[in-house]
Design a protein around this motif. Structure first.
Motif, mmCIF file in Angstrom:
data_model
loop_
_atom_site.group_PDB
_atom_site.id
_atom_site.type_symbol
_atom_site.label_atom_id
_atom_site.label_comp_id
_atom_site.label_asym_id
_atom_site.label_seq_id
_atom_site.Cartn_x
_atom_site.Cartn_y
_atom_site.Cartn_z
ATOM 1 N N ASN A 1 0.809 -1.226 0.000
ATOM 2 C CA ASN A 1 0.000 0.000 0.000
ATOM 3 C C ASN A 1 0.840 1.272 0.000
ATOM 4 O OD1 ASN A 1 0.942 -0.017 2.568
ATOM 5 N ND2 ASN A 1 -1.048 -0.025 3.598
ATOM 6 N N GLU B 1 -7.105 -0.950 -11.829
ATOM 7 C CA GLU B 1 -7.543 -0.483 -10.503
ATOM 8 C C GLU B 1 -6.701 -1.182 -9.452
ATOM 9 O OE1 GLU B 1 -8.856 1.355 -8.370
ATOM 10 O OE2 GLU B 1 -9.819 2.817 -9.669
ATOM 11 N N TYR B 2 -6.902 -0.782 -8.203
ATOM 12 C CA TYR B 2 -5.992 -1.267 -7.160
ATOM 13 C C TYR B 2 -6.745 -1.296 -5.840
ATOM 14 C CZ TYR B 2 -1.263 -1.763 -5.143
ATOM 15 O OH TYR B 2 -0.120 -2.214 -4.549
ATOM 16 N N ILE B 3 -6.788 -2.447 -5.221
ATOM 17 C CA ILE B 3 -7.439 -2.590 -3.918
ATOM 18 C C ILE B 3 -6.354 -2.908 -2.888
ATOM 19 C CG2 ILE B 3 -9.004 -4.016 -2.524
ATOM 20 C CD1 ILE B 3 -10.556 -4.557 -5.178
ATOM 21 N N MET B 4 -6.387 -2.157 -1.784
ATOM 22 C CA MET B 4 -5.440 -2.437 -0.702
ATOM 23 C C MET B 4 -6.127 -3.314 0.336
ATOM 24 S SD MET B 4 -3.754 1.363 -0.360
ATOM 25 C CE MET B 4 -5.223 2.310 -0.778
ATOM 26 N N LYS B 5 -5.531 -4.449 0.638
ATOM 27 C CA LYS B 5 -6.104 -5.342 1.652
ATOM 28 C C LYS B 5 -5.955 -4.694 3.025
ATOM 29 C CE LYS B 5 -5.101 -9.696 -0.768
ATOM 30 N NZ LYS B 5 -4.164 -10.829 -0.845
ATOM 31 N N PRO B 6 -6.860 -4.927 3.968
ATOM 32 C CA PRO B 6 -8.024 -5.802 3.830
ATOM 33 C C PRO B 6 -9.138 -5.147 2.999
ATOM 34 C CG PRO B 6 -8.050 -4.747 5.992
ATOM 35 C CD PRO B 6 -6.780 -4.318 5.310
ATOM 36 N N ASP C 1 -13.425 -5.498 1.599
ATOM 37 C CA ASP C 1 -14.747 -6.083 1.856
ATOM 38 C C ASP C 1 -15.585 -5.949 0.585
ATOM 39 O OD1 ASP C 1 -15.566 -3.458 1.731
ATOM 40 O OD2 ASP C 1 -16.006 -3.262 3.852
ATOM 41 N N GLU D 1 -18.007 -4.069 -0.162
ATOM 42 C CA GLU D 1 -18.296 -2.687 -0.556
ATOM 43 C C GLU D 1 -17.133 -2.104 -1.369
ATOM 44 O OE1 GLU D 1 -19.260 1.617 1.507
ATOM 45 O OE2 GLU D 1 -19.064 -0.134 2.769
ATOM 46 N N ILE D 2 -15.913 -2.360 -0.906
ATOM 47 C CA ILE D 2 -14.736 -1.830 -1.599
ATOM 48 C C ILE D 2 -14.588 -2.501 -2.966
ATOM 49 C CG2 ILE D 2 -12.193 -1.851 -1.561
ATOM 50 C CD1 ILE D 2 -12.396 -1.296 1.474
ATOM 51 N N ALA E 1 -17.158 -1.123 -5.335
ATOM 52 C CA ALA E 1 -16.840 0.260 -5.732
ATOM 53 C C ALA E 1 -15.699 0.277 -6.744
ATOM 54 C CB ALA E 1 -16.468 1.080 -4.503
ATOM 55 N N LYS E 2 -14.673 -0.507 -6.490
ATOM 56 C CA LYS E 2 -13.518 -0.525 -7.396
ATOM 57 C C LYS E 2 -13.886 -1.116 -8.755
ATOM 58 C CE LYS E 2 -10.202 1.248 -4.940
ATOM 59 N NZ LYS E 2 -9.379 2.373 -5.429
ATOM 60 N N GLN F 1 -15.716 1.519 -10.663
ATOM 61 C CA GLN F 1 -14.821 2.533 -11.230
ATOM 62 C C GLN F 1 -14.114 2.035 -12.482
ATOM 63 O OE1 GLN F 1 -12.522 3.248 -7.768
ATOM 64 N NE2 GLN F 1 -14.218 4.363 -6.871
#
Lengths: 274, 121
Positions: B85, B100-105, B107, B109-110, B113-114, B117
């Motif tokens: 991150n 796109e990019y998700i940072m753990k942790p 859920d 909802e995230i 949303a990602k 986008q």
């Protein structure tokens, strides 16, 4: 909480901020007022309420009302209004205003995600509208929410709700576990504590007002008051953007419904002179 | 139905992600590292890849660079999902072709949303 305590809080919310606090939602009262009790040095919510009844201090009343008013917020919430602002409203206003400032107000901006989203958009499209000057304002009832908004500091969870990753790396710095919005964006926003049902006779001259997910949480007379206040604060031909499901509250308010749900416009009769 | 390839060496993460992505309407395939994922893509190119960074055999970044060199490998949207991150890491992922990019942790909802986008839902 005792039912009579919830009723008292609901009455205070309605009277001070026009907020609809449903006494049936016990969990909401407990969640919101627990931190107020601790912060104010009370052993429990029951003690807080007892203190409120005894002292009737204005500061304590506002602490309770502001805590109950705290709303949920996320970056680029619902997305569509921001696309509309970037693709239609801003280009039109840039053309009409020339070198006059275009004034945008995020009314009830809570912890700042909406107003920061607008400031990021404006920053990103500045090259498309050379010469256009945007002035961005954020207001909220809650001092605590405004403090957080002004700090521009968000958690990892908050920046992942609605914020595209390219906007995150472009506009934020990581500081330890927090994400800080860049000084350039933060300094583009002016902040003020405002009660939307208060006397806003000196708040004027806005071209676009975002006031979303606010009316839905208000008692009906307060909704009317807010709509009157915001309409009066708009320039001729200015836009009021509410939640698409809140549009009903604006029927027959002297505002013209725009082509998009939740977007209303004041009469443009005097716009040429504005 | 669109296909999402979940690439993560943790079975638990794959299981959690599968549940979320099935709810979003995706057909799911799984791979435990980058090499396995690349082999999968050579057989059937997915619409989306949900990609961990740190994995044995071939890490996520190596996989992504390899994928983008494959015929048709420019098409899948790639969403990193990792504990990395730091801004420098995120920039490196984007420059290598991540969407796109998700940072753990994370859920549901995230993830929703990602994916929205990235124009995936």
């Amino acid at each position: 909480m005792k039912p009579e305590d919830r009723d008292l809080v609901a009455q205070l919310c309605a009277a001070r901020s026009g907020q609809l606090a449903d006494p049936a939602k016990d969990y909401l009262f407990e969640t919101r007022l627990g931190p107020v009790a601790r912060r104010e040095g009370f052993e429990s919510i029951a003690d807080l309420m007892s203190g409120l009844r005894t002292r009737r201090e204005d500061r304590l009343i506002w602490a309770i009302v502001e805590a109950m008013a705290a709303g949920d917020s996320s970056f680029f919430r619902d997305q569509t209004p921001f696309d509309l602002f970037r693709d239609e409203l801003a280009p039109e206003l840039a053309r009409l205003r020339g070198d006059q400032p275009i004034r945008i107000w995020s009314a009830a901006c809570a912890t700042g995600q909406e107003v920061h989203s607008l400031a990021m958009l404006v920053d990103e499209m500045s090259g498309d509208h050379p010469g256009a000057q945007f002035e961005i304002f954020g207001s909220d009832l809650s001092e605590r929410a405004l403090e957080k908004a002004q700090s521009g500091l968000y958690t990892q969870f908050e920046v992942q709700r609605g914020l595209p990753i390219r906007s995150l790396v472009r506009h934020f710095d990581k500081i330890d576990d927090a994400w800080a919005i860049s000084p350039r964006i933060r300094q583009a926003i002016r902040w003020r504590r405002l009660n939307l049902i208060g006397d806003l006779s000196r708040v004027r001259g806005f071209d676009v007002i975002f006031c979303r997910h606010v009316l839905e949480a208000m008692i009906e007379p307060a909704q009317q008051r807010v709509i009157e206040n915001l309409t009066a604060a708009l320039n001729p031909g200015g836009y009021l953007v509410v939640g698409s499901h809140e549009a009903q509250a604006l029927d027959a308010q002297g505002l013209k419904a725009g082509a998009h749900p939740g977007v209303f416009q004041t009469s443009a009769d005097t716009r040429a002179a504005a | 139905m669109r296909t999402c390839l979940i690439v993560d060496d943790s079975r638990v993460i794959r299981k959690v992600a599968r549940r979320i992505l099935e709810d979003l309407g995706f057909d799911i395939a799984e791979a435990a590292d980058g090499a396995e994922a690349l082999a999968w893509c050579r057989t059937a190119m997915p619409d989306v890849v949900l990609l961990d960074w740190n994995m044995p055999v071939m890490n996520g970044l190596e996989f992504l660079r390899g994928l983008r060199m494959e015929p048709g490998g420019g098409a899948p949207k790639v969403v990193f999902c990792t504990v990395e991150n730091e801004v420098a890491a995120i920039r490196e992922a984007l420059e290598s072709g991540a969407d796109e990019y998700i940072m753990k942790p994370f859920d549901s909802e995230i993830v929703a949303a990602k994916f929205a986008q990235a124009g995936l839902v």
